[in-house]
Scaffold this active site. Structure first.
Site, PDB file in Angstrom:
ATOM      1  N   GLU A 115       4.374   2.066   3.890  1.00 57.16           N
ATOM      2  CA  GLU A 115       5.234   1.520   4.941  1.00 57.16           C
ATOM      3  C   GLU A 115       5.158  -0.002   4.904  1.00 57.16           C
ATOM      4  O   GLU A 115       4.089  -0.582   4.718  1.00 57.16           O
ATOM      5  CB  GLU A 115       4.758   2.038   6.307  1.00 57.16           C
ATOM      6  CG  GLU A 115       5.584   1.528   7.482  1.00 57.16           C
ATOM      7  CD  GLU A 115       5.031   1.995   8.829  1.00 57.16           C
ATOM      8  OE1 GLU A 115       5.822   2.052   9.781  1.00 57.16           O
ATOM      9  OE2 GLU A 115       3.816   2.294   8.908  1.00 57.16           O
ATOM     10  N   LYS A 121      12.395   6.084  10.707  1.00 54.49           N
ATOM     11  CA  LYS A 121      11.220   6.385  11.519  1.00 54.49           C
ATOM     12  C   LYS A 121      11.707   6.771  12.909  1.00 54.49           C
ATOM     13  O   LYS A 121      12.512   6.055  13.527  1.00 54.49           O
ATOM     14  CB  LYS A 121      10.307   5.164  11.595  1.00 54.49           C
ATOM     15  CG  LYS A 121       8.970   5.419  12.279  1.00 54.49           C
ATOM     16  CD  LYS A 121       8.060   4.197  12.164  1.00 54.49           C
ATOM     17  CE  LYS A 121       6.667   4.475  12.718  1.00 54.49           C
ATOM     18  NZ  LYS A 121       5.760   3.316  12.532  1.00 54.49           N
ATOM     19  N   CYS A 174       4.479   7.089   8.945  1.00 54.52           N
ATOM     20  CA  CYS A 174       3.284   6.750   9.725  1.00 54.52           C
ATOM     21  C   CYS A 174       3.157   7.502  11.053  1.00 54.52           C
ATOM     22  O   CYS A 174       2.798   8.670  11.076  1.00 54.52           O
ATOM     23  CB  CYS A 174       3.253   5.242   9.946  1.00 54.52           C
ATOM     24  SG  CYS A 174       1.611   4.616  10.368  1.00 54.52           S
TER      25      CYS A 174
END
Length: 567
Positions: A295, A370, A404
């Site tokens: 990321e 995300k 993440c």
């Protein structure tokens, strides 16, 4: 079995026992012949006499053995499907089968109909189902679990012939005892719940069969079962509906590469491209199918913006995202490797997102936003979450990408698993070990609960001139489910913490199929869908809520603020 086969060669053994010590049993002497020598093989015509003797014992109350012409017809039609076990040269157990196109008969068939009244002219080499005609074991050998060996051999045959399933009509001879107390359906339920033991059904359920339905009149002369039978099915998870192509088939063994990326100052975009290409080149040299970057691996570009405000700097950095994506697409094609380009900021229509790009080696590209931004990302940068979750098709199978913090929400990976995802890729960025542990532990849980592999990678090193991303912590890894076929600690591969390096791992996707059908636990199969469900409901109010919270907490001065984020 008695030791009547044991014989000592060379005359009687000398007895050299010490006083008071009993004589050693003859079977324990070095020259004793083993009591058993079991061999699994296909039946031959000359085995009929032994087969008839066993069937006469087993079916003494059900018309006894087959006629020899029936036996010969079966061997002629489908010789490789007739399996036996011999002990010291004598046939003691057998399993007989044919191949049928199951749709020609359906679930309401009788034994006579599906076997062609013993002529087996229903055998269809181009059919899709292995039909179990019979399984029998000499009563003297029933304590050796030979039936399980025969069923395992049938499963292997079904897989090797690429048949959809194995189906059989199973007698329920124990039902005779309970016929006045309960219906056959209730009896089957009781057997399934281990309240009652049936000599046939209990064994078949233990061999991964499940009951499709009950059949009435299956064997009219079966008085013990009251002419009822269970229609049992075992699904071949390796069945391929499409005939294999000579080239370009989907792989069952996948090699993935992971880059544990060193954050370092970069002079310009071309300098950054060289670092990217070095790792793509390196990993592709190992003939990997894909490479995963972390990321915000392009964070060094933020230092080139010369912006003091972090929110302005990251928006300026987003201007580099499109050329970096284009370069990654070129590298994917030229190095023949699928590239998961970690994640990068995307500024679109006045909104800031965090996006991962899947650059396939065939030249196509996809993206995953995300979905869950951390409170720090919302308050410090004004970042928003996306609103779509996708399971991606690749030339090595279905994959998912969760950036993440997203991996800390189990609903997402479960939805991807429901769509067939076998490998989950998690690019992350963390600054401290406790933040990293959240990502790691959740990734390991996702691998177990979704019966998939999970690959994670982050960045290491320092970026002194980049506020809010100045320190990094990472230990890249690949996790597996936790069962006998996988590593004992469920870790396929693991990098050295906080060291720039690559990680190469081979993943066997067939092991996931085995886990789903015969694992010690079967998380996907054992979900109580009768009690709960999971649905996707598109809502975006959470973005506004986080932004509102961020405005309240935003620093009022230009003082330095340390990030405490999951990623």
């Amino acid at each position: 079995m008695a030791s009547s086969h044991a014989k000592v060669g060379g005359g009687p053994a000398k007895k050299n026992n010490l006083p008071g010590m009993p004589a050693a049993p003859e079977l324990l002497t070095p020259t004793a012949i083993p009591a058993h020598k079991l061999v699994l093989r296909t039946l031959r015509r000359g085995d009929f006499k032994a087969v008839k003797a066993i069937m006469d014992k087993v079916y003494s109350n059900m018309e006894g053995a087959w006629a020899q012409d029936e036996y010969n017809a079966l061997l002629k039609k489908f010789p490789e499907g007739q399996i036996c076990i011999e002990d010291n040269g004598q046939v003691v157990a057998a399993a007989l089968a044919i191949i049928v196109q199951y749709s020609d008969f359906g679930d309401k068939h009788t034994y006579a109909k599906i076997t062609g009244n013993g002529k087996f002219n229903t055998h269809n080499p181009d059919g899709d189902t292995l039909y179990g005609v019979d399984v029998f074991v000499d009563p003297e050998y029933r304590n050796l679990r030979l039936g399980r060996r025969l069923y395992d051999a049938r499963k292997e045959l079904c897989e090797n012939l690429n048949l959809r399933a194995m189906v059989a009509g199973g007698r329920i001879p124990g039902y005779n005892t309970y016929a006045n107390e309960m219906t056959p359906a209730k009896y089957v339920e009781m057997v399934r719940n281990k309240e009652i033991t049936d000599p046939i059904l209990t064994f078949q359920l233990a061999n991964d069969f499940y009951v499709r339905k009950l059949i009435r009149g299956y064997l009219p002369y079966d008085s013990e079962s009251k002419a009822y039978a269970t229609l049992l099915e075992w699904i071949n998870v390796y069945y391929d509906e499409e005939t294999d192509k000579l080239i370009g088939n989907q792989k069952s063994n996948v090699r993935i590469g992971i880059v544990q990326w060193q954050m370092r100052a970069t002079k310009n975009l071309e300098d950054f491209f060289q670092q990217m290409e070095f790792f793509v080149d390196t990993v592709s040299g190992y003939k990997a199918d894909c490479v995963l970057f972390p990321e915000f691996f392009n964070a060094p570009m933020m230092a080139l913006t010369n912006e003091e405000s972090p929110s302005v700097a990251i928006r300026s950095m987003a201007a580099f995202t499109e050329p970096i994506k284009t370069k990654m697409m070129e590298l994917a094609v030229s190095y023949n490797i699928n590239v998961i380009a970690g994640s990068m900021p995307l500024y679109d229509d006045g909104k800031l997102y965090n996006v991962s790009y899947l650059c396939r080696r065939d030249g196509t590209v996809d993206e995953q936003y995300k979905l869950h931004v951390t409170p720090d990302e919302a308050s410090y940068w004004g970042m928003r979450g996306g609103d779509k979750l996708r399971c991606f098709d690749t030339d090595f199978g279905k994959i998912g990408i969760l950036i993440c913090y997203d991996v800390e929400f189990p609903e997402l990976s479960r939805m991807l698993s429901d769509e067939g995802m076998k490998i989950l890729f998690v690019p992350f960025w963390t600054d401290t070990k406790n933040a990293y542990q959240r990502v790691r532990l959740c990734a390991q849980a996702r691998a177990i609960e979704n019966e998939c592999y999970v690959a994670i990678t982050g960045s290491v090193g320092n970026l002194p001139r980049v506020e809010n991303m100045d320190i990094q912590y990472s230990q890249s890894a690949v996790f597996s489910p936790s069962d006998f076929a996988f590593p004992h600690d469920a870790i396929v591969a693991e990098a050295t913490p906080n060291t720039e390096m690559t990680l190469i791992a081979d993943l066997d996707l067939d092991l996931l199929k085995d886990l789903n059908t015969s694992g010690a636990v079967r998380n996907l199969r054992d979900r109580r869908k009768d009690l709960y469900s999971l649905n996707w409901v598109k809502k975006t109010e959470r973005d506004d809520e986080l932004l509102a919270q961020g405005e309240e907490r935003a620093p009022k001065t230009a003082s330095r603020r340390k990030a405490v984020a999951a990623g």
